[in-house]
Scaffold this active site. Sequence first.
Site, PDB file in Angstrom:
ATOM      1  CD  GLU A 165      -2.649  -1.474   2.457  1.00 24.42           C
ATOM      2  OE1 GLU A 165      -2.487  -0.690   3.412  1.00 24.42           O
ATOM      3  OE2 GLU A 165      -3.418  -2.446   2.510  1.00 24.42           O
ATOM      4  CD  GLU A 280      -4.234  -7.861   1.440  1.00 22.20           C
ATOM      5  OE1 GLU A 280      -5.119  -7.199   2.004  1.00 22.20           O
ATOM      6  OE2 GLU A 280      -3.023  -7.604   1.543  1.00 22.20           O
TER       7      GLU A 280
HETATM    8  O1  G3I Z   1      -5.432  -9.465  18.775  1.00 21.92           O
HETATM    9  C1  G3I Z   1      -6.187  -8.356  19.287  1.00 21.92           C
HETATM   10  C2  G3I Z   1      -7.196  -8.842  20.284  1.00 21.92           C
HETATM   11  O2  G3I Z   1      -6.541  -9.409  21.368  1.00 21.92           O
HETATM   12  C3  G3I Z   1      -8.079  -7.665  20.700  1.00 21.92           C
HETATM   13  O3  G3I Z   1      -9.110  -8.122  21.522  1.00 21.92           O
HETATM   14  C4  G3I Z   1      -8.696  -6.976  19.486  1.00 21.92           C
HETATM   15  C5  G3I Z   1      -9.484  -5.733  19.863  1.00 21.92           C
HETATM   16  O4  G3I Z   1      -9.715  -4.912  18.747  1.00 21.92           O
HETATM   17  O5  G3I Z   1      -7.654  -6.590  18.618  1.00 21.92           O
HETATM   18  C6  G3I Z   1      -6.907  -7.692  18.136  1.00 21.92           C
HETATM   19  O6  G3I Z   1      -5.953  -7.320  17.212  1.00 21.92           O
HETATM   20  C7  G3I Z   1      -6.429  -6.782  15.987  1.00 21.92           C
HETATM   21  C8  G3I Z   1      -6.100  -7.784  14.887  1.00 21.92           C
HETATM   22  O7  G3I Z   1      -6.348  -7.208  13.641  1.00 21.92           O
HETATM   23  C9  G3I Z   1      -6.965  -9.070  15.014  1.00 21.92           C
HETATM   24  O8  G3I Z   1      -6.707  -9.920  13.955  1.00 21.92           O
HETATM   25  C10 G3I Z   1      -5.738  -5.458  15.776  1.00 21.92           C
HETATM   26  O9  G3I Z   1      -6.248  -4.526  16.736  1.00 21.92           O
HETATM   27  C11 G3I Z   1      -5.997  -4.959  14.388  1.00 21.92           C
HETATM   28  O10 G3I Z   1      -5.228  -3.785  14.148  1.00 21.92           O
HETATM   29  C12 G3I Z   1      -5.592  -6.023  13.393  1.00 21.92           C
HETATM   30  O11 G3I Z   1      -5.936  -5.558  12.135  1.00 21.92           O
HETATM   31  C13 G3I Z   1      -5.297  -6.149  11.022  1.00 21.92           C
HETATM   32  C14 G3I Z   1      -4.928  -5.023  10.067  1.00 21.92           C
HETATM   33  O12 G3I Z   1      -4.483  -5.560   8.830  1.00 21.92           O
HETATM   34  C15 G3I Z   1      -3.781  -4.175  10.627  1.00 21.92           C
HETATM   35  O13 G3I Z   1      -2.591  -4.904  10.722  1.00 21.92           O
HETATM   36  C16 G3I Z   1      -6.299  -7.110  10.380  1.00 21.92           C
HETATM   37  O14 G3I Z   1      -6.498  -8.264  11.210  1.00 21.92           O
HETATM   38  C17 G3I Z   1      -5.785  -7.577   9.022  1.00 21.92           C
HETATM   39  O15 G3I Z   1      -6.783  -8.317   8.368  1.00 21.92           O
HETATM   40  C18 G3I Z   1      -5.456  -6.342   8.179  1.00 21.92           C
HETATM   41  O16 G3I Z   1      -4.936  -6.802   6.962  1.00 21.92           O
HETATM   42  C19 G3I Z   1      -4.753  -5.806   5.953  1.00 21.92           C
HETATM   43  C20 G3I Z   1      -3.538  -6.234   5.140  1.00 21.92           C
HETATM   44  O17 G3I Z   1      -2.417  -6.420   5.989  1.00 21.92           O
HETATM   45  C21 G3I Z   1      -3.237  -5.191   4.063  1.00 21.92           C
HETATM   46  N1  G3I Z   1      -4.404  -4.951   3.220  1.00 21.92           N
HETATM   47  C22 G3I Z   1      -5.643  -4.629   3.947  1.00 21.92           C
HETATM   48  C23 G3I Z   1      -5.946  -5.714   4.979  1.00 21.92           C
HETATM   49  C24 G3I Z   1      -7.299  -5.491   5.662  1.00 21.92           C
HETATM   50  O18 G3I Z   1      -7.322  -4.303   6.380  1.00 21.92           O
END
Ligand code: G3I
Length: 368
Positions: A165, A280
């Site tokens: 991105e 994705e």
């Molecule tokens: O693990 C904690 C959990 O313990 C807590 O209760 C919860 C509360 O919100 O948060 C959990 O972590 C979150 C995690 O996803 C869970 O899988 C993080 O806050 C959250 O920031 C994280 O978001 C990820 C995001 O990227 C940021 O890294 C998403 O899972 C993931 O699907 C998303 O992936 C991105 C790709 O890397 C790039 N393209 C877009 C895609 C979707 O947004």
Amino acid sequence: MPEHVPSRRDFLARAVSAAALGASGTAELSLVSAFATSRPARAGAAGLIPYGSAVRAGALESDASYRAAIIGNCEMIVAEGEMKWGDIRPTRGEYRFEKADAIIDFARQNRIEVRGHTLAWYGGLPAWTEDISSPAEAERELVDHIRTVVSRYRGVIPSWDVVNEPLVDVPQDATSLRPCVWTRQLGAAYLPIALRTTAAVDPDARLVVNEYDIEFKGARFAAKRKALLQLLRSLREKDVPLHGVGLQAHLFADRAIDRDGLQQFLLQIAELKLDVLVTELDVVDYELPGKISARDALVAEKAREFLLAVSEVVRPKAILTWGLSDRYTWVPIYFKRPDGMPNRPLPLDAELKRKPLFDVIDEFRSKA
Ligand code: G3I
């Protein structure tokens, strides 16, 4: 995909070089498990485009039915978060590979290929990176990170989303890079630094720039395609190592696919001799009707519209969805449904039953 089983000498040499590069290897055992991994042979079976999914290490460990569904359906997996900076570098100077290694071990045991995600991204960064205050420091951290992570998985991860991105949502041109610690300190140079470092550490890895919002109708999406193309072309012209572009394809059920715009883009990508991967895929359904059968049909139809446009022009090297089952999806983090019903963006429902979206993916795996 050639089978690669590292010899013991190979393994020792890599372990030594990884240690020299600063991998703390929080546990020696996990280092062993990662390097003892052989490259799997399942991907691309029977001439089909390989299908894969993002996975979560925690769910693979705790949820046996999810694990079985991944094994049964995926030839390729990618860590949804476990190879991002936040997980691997929680504090400066510390590398933690437990969760990433667990995914690698799972993949090895089940002969599933792993894609790497991601090395240079504005998102998922730990708070300490905000303290990086000079170009030299930024380059040192970025290069050290890439060397440590990529060398650990050399010969194990054949394809990396090196840059994720890079562009803002409404770019003017290729210089409209997303503000982050890397652009603040290094400007546009962070891309060649990341790509060259990855190639130097693993010359066999396929290096991908991964981006979203490439497929829709509308001025801002046309601007994104144009800027991305310019960016990729300029990397090519500078002989920066680069092999592919990842179309994330987070589709929205209420957004039209720009068939002509997307196909023009893909033709120019082909001229640059870059691979295309769908990295994705999912369909954000928060504005769709609540009725499940109608919703699932619209989700599948949107994916069909997209995959048809792509496959008329190129054969993607892989099709990955961002999760396999609605049980584990990022979508409700940002796009909860107003009616409170669970989102259904993925090929299997929360009970792991196949949905029409999966049939569409299967159709295009053999068609293209
Ligand atoms: O693990 C904690 C959990 O313990 C807590 O209760 C919860 C509360 O919100 O948060 C959990 O972590 C979150 C995690 O996803 C869970 O899988 C993080 O806050 C959250 O920031 C994280 O978001 C990820 C995001 O990227 C940021 O890294 C998403 O899972 C993931 O699907 C998303 O992936 C991105 C790709 O890397 C790039 N393209 C877009 C895609 C979707 O947004």
